[in-house]
Design a protein around this motif. Structure first.
Motif, short mmCIF file in Angstrom:
data_model
loop_
_atom_site.label_atom_id
_atom_site.label_comp_id
_atom_site.label_asym_id
_atom_site.label_seq_id
_atom_site.Cartn_x
_atom_site.Cartn_y
_atom_site.Cartn_z
N ALA A 165 0.81 -1.22 0.00
CA ALA A 165 0.00 0.00 0.00
C ALA A 165 0.84 1.27 0.00
O ALA A 165 0.30 2.38 0.04
CB ALA A 165 -0.93 0.00 1.20
N ARG B 299 -5.23 -4.77 -5.87
CA ARG B 299 -6.39 -4.87 -4.97
C ARG B 299 -6.68 -6.33 -4.60
O ARG B 299 -7.01 -6.62 -3.45
CB ARG B 299 -7.62 -4.23 -5.61
N GLN C 292 -0.63 1.01 6.50
CA GLN C 292 -1.27 1.69 5.38
C GLN C 292 -2.30 0.78 4.72
O GLN C 292 -3.36 1.23 4.29
CB GLN C 292 -0.20 2.11 4.36
N ASN D 269 -5.60 0.86 6.46
CA ASN D 269 -6.35 2.09 6.24
C ASN D 269 -7.30 1.98 5.06
O ASN D 269 -8.37 2.61 5.04
CB ASN D 269 -5.39 3.27 6.02
N TYR D 270 -6.92 1.19 4.06
CA TYR D 270 -7.77 1.04 2.88
C TYR D 270 -8.99 0.15 3.14
O TYR D 270 -9.88 0.07 2.29
CB TYR D 270 -6.96 0.50 1.70
N LEU E 154 -12.67 -1.50 0.09
CA LEU E 154 -11.37 -1.25 -0.55
C LEU E 154 -11.55 -0.42 -1.81
O LEU E 154 -10.78 0.53 -2.05
CB LEU E 154 -10.71 -2.60 -0.88
N ASN F 57 -12.19 3.30 -0.92
CA ASN F 57 -11.04 4.01 -0.36
C ASN F 57 -9.91 4.17 -1.38
O ASN F 57 -9.23 5.20 -1.40
CB ASN F 57 -10.53 3.28 0.88
N ARG F 58 -9.69 3.16 -2.21
CA ARG F 58 -8.64 3.28 -3.24
C ARG F 58 -9.05 4.29 -4.31
O ARG F 58 -8.22 5.07 -4.80
CB ARG F 58 -8.36 1.92 -3.88
N ALA G 195 -8.55 7.69 -3.12
CA ALA G 195 -7.13 8.04 -3.10
C ALA G 195 -6.55 8.17 -4.50
O ALA G 195 -5.33 8.30 -4.66
CB ALA G 195 -6.34 7.00 -2.30
#
Length: 667
Positions: free
Chosen positions: A109, A166, A188, A191-192, A232, A235-236, A239
């Protein structure tokens, strides 16, 4: 987490997971500090234990131990500590696979490069150790079409597509790590997967609502996985890490009904924010609906999967031909057999087309031990998957082997042996009417189809009957009153469940015509080899190959195939090795009883069974060997029965024992 707190948790972890008392000296040695440090920390350890459902006790001159007063609370804490300290080599014996996964969690990550020295420090590994683990980590990455990119002076980072990253993140998160979030700082990666609990539940429920309303089926284990992926994804994407598919794959994916279902899921989730995503994200979600589909054999496979269905049909014919060549059986004897097999084959072909076939996304449903209890199903799955690997120039994961093995077992399980209905006498010390009542109880339980005769007699009348006219007797006289040679069971006026089960085991199962198979196989009567020893599994396989290979070119084939599947052929300290009958000139059934327990890649074995059979186009003979091998791995007493008696006839009783749970169909 500061050093002092980590040390307190280490001390608690060691005491909580120890089966015996631990002294200050032993704790100091394990953690790498002085006894004085341990003694100064012990108050904090006691406070921590008390807050979490336990008491740390001590005895002068002996050591520390734990007493639990809230098992639920302490279990949750210990579970997290086991996960967290698992990779600390001073505290546990962790497998290389788990250490490599921990390395990947630290890297995958990260946006930039990560230095190995920094990872080694965090995971309590030496630099030389981490270099060895990187080799294992590289293998994991390759299974997800990923790799390491290294830049001198900067470190390493992971390269590959966002979709593959992923998938790898999901795997790394799922392997027990998602439980360890209550106590320690998040990586990290963690966090995702962050989401408020109520929103997480709402997202999952909304996804399942759409799924329920659709015609798409997913096994429960995979619905949990997709629900995690949806977090996931959000959040990805937020980002700014985006997935991209090439035009060819887009066309393929849009041809399936799952595309509309994926669109509906995303539309349903937009109310939670973060799901205003592009088409590629919808297609990525569809991939999971396709490769993790639980396909119903009664559905319209051709209509639902189009060209992939017809491609799967072609591969099925090739697999059928290979099984015919290697095992001399016609395995797919009806359209139902083919449809069952296609429900597993279609997702595997989709995985190949979508470049997902190599990764072992472990599922508790797939990776439980049940199908390993059918060694012959596993063996056939290797033949099928090997052919697919050749056809598509790839290497399918073990998950694909299991998917095929389950289908093979389902097809085998429907095969029925020939059955000869039982001719039985019923006799009661209380007279004919009581005997008739017992007869009615038997019919109500098992049906008349199991019986050619259910005749009522007095005990004295049985003397006038011919022995060859009957197979068994059911009576409620005391055992000592019975003086005849027929098999008999005791059944009262009101039969108990145990009595009816004994009737099934001792009498009804005798109707199976199984003796013909032993004559058919003609195994060597000298089949037990006691106190056997070998240096390595490779040397044993080499010996077997030279012993049974009918030509020099086949010796290499036997060695290669057995070495490929040996690790997946071990269960319950028993290893069953099947040799392709094309490589030998006789049927083989051999039991090697080892003079000591051997450890083969972490698996203990005490017996090795070698089998090779020319089934001569008999699917019933195939089922017989499947059930024999099944019983030998689930019930070690059956192996001891054979090794102690050295009588092949006991094989019949072993197979019959396995039929206790299989009701006989006479239709």
């Amino acid at each position: 987490m500061n050093v002092e707190k980590k040390r307190v948790l280490k001390i608690f972890y060691l005491i909580a997971t120890s089966s015996e008392e631990l002294s200050s000296c032993e704790l100091a040695k394990r953690i790498g500090v002085t006894e004085r440090t341990i003694k100064s920390d012990i108050k904090q350890v006691r406070d921590f234990a008390l807050d979490n459902g336990a008491v740390i006790k001590s005895r002068r001159g002996s050591g520390y131990w734990i007493e639990v007063f809230d098992s639920d609370k302490i279990q949750a804490i210990v579970e997290q500590l086991v996960i967290h300290f698992a990779y600390d080599s001073s505290l546990s014996d962790l497998s290389s696979e788990k250490r490599s996964n921990d390395i990947l969690r630290k890297i995958i990550a990260q946006d930039g490069y990560v230095k190995l020295d920094d990872i080694a420090y965090e995971l309590y590994l030496s630099r030389s150790s981490i270099k060895n683990e990187i080799k294992e980590a590289r293998k994991v990455l390759e299974s997800f079409n990923l790799g390491f990119e290294t830049k001198p002076g900067f470190g390493s980072r992971i390269k590959g597509s966002e979709f593959d990253k992923r998938l790898c993140m999901l795997m790394l998160f799922e392997i027990y790590y998602h439980k360890a979030v209550l106590m320690f700082n998040h990586t990290q990666l963690m966090n995702y997967f962050e989401c408020e609990d109520d929103v997480r539940n709402d997202i999952r429920h909304s996804f399942l609502k759409v799924l329920r309303e659709s015609s798409c089926h997913i096994m429960d284990d995979y619905t949990q996985r997709i629900a995690r992926y949806l977090i996931l994804l959000r959040n990805r994407y937020k980002a700014k890490y985006y997935i991209s598919f090439n035009p060819e794959k887009k066309v393929l994916l849009k041809s399936f009904k799952q595309y509309k279902i994926a669109c509906d899921i995303i539309d349903e989730l937009k109310k939670y924010g973060g799901y205003d995503v592009d088409e590629n994200e919808i297609l990525a979600l569809e991939v999971f609906l396709l490769i993790w589909a639980d396909i119903d054999s009664t559905s319209d496979l051709a209509g639902d999967y189009g060209e992939v269905y017809f491609e799967a049909l072609t591969q099925l014919e090739k697999i059928s031909e290979r099984i015919r060549q290697e095992y001399s059986i016609e395995f797919f004897n009806c359209e139902w057999d083919k449809k069952i097999f296609l429900t597993g084959l279609i997702p595997i072909i989709l995985k190949i087309k979508l470049n997902c076939e190599k990764n072992d996304m472990k599922s508790s449903v797939l990776f439980n031990d049940s199908v390993r209890l059918s060694p012959l199903s596993i063996k056939l799955s290797y033949s099928a998957i090997e052919l697919l690997n050749e056809q598509y120039n790839t290497k399918n994961s073990f998950a694909s082997h299991l998917i095929i093995a389950y289908r093979i077992y389902i097809i085998i399980s429907k095969v029925k042996y020939d059955y000869s209905p039982i001719r039985m006498i019923i006799c009661s010390m209380h007279g004919i009417e009581v005997a008739r009542s017992i007869k009615n109880s038997i019919i109500n339980k098992y049906s008349e189809k199991y019986f050619a005769k259910l005749d009522l007699y007095e005990l004295y009348e049985m003397r006038a009957l011919k022995y060859d006219d009957y197979d068994a007797v059911a009576l409620n006289y005391p055992y000592f009153s019975y003086k005849y040679d027929w098999t008999f069971v005791l059944i009262e006026l009101i039969p108990t469940d145990n009595q009816l089960q004994e009737l099934y085991n001792k009498v009804i199962l005798q109707g199976y015509q199984l003796k013909q198979f032993l004559e058919f196989f003609n195994f060597n009567k000298n089949f037990v080899f006691r106190d056997f020893n070998f240096e390595s599994m490779e040397s044993f396989i080499n010996l077997i190959s030279f012993k049974h290979g009918k030509e020099s070119k086949f010796i290499h084939n036997i060695e290669y195939e057995l070495n490929e599947c040996v690790i997946k052929s071990i269960y319950n300290k028993t290893c069953i090795l099947f040799i392709n009958h094309q490589y030998v000139d006789h049927n083989i059934f051999e039991i090697y009883q080892l003079n000591e327990i051997k450890n083969i890649n972490g698996e203990e074995i005490s017996h090795i069974i070698v089998l090779s059979v020319d089934f001569n186009h008999s699917i019933k003979a195939f089922k017989f060997i499947e059930q024999l091998s099944h019983q030998l791995v689930i019930d070690r007493e059956t192996i001891y029965l054979l090794t102690e008696s050295e009588k092949l006839d006991n094989i019949i009783d072993i197979v019959r024992k396995g039929l206790n749970s299989e009701m006989i169909s006479l239709v």
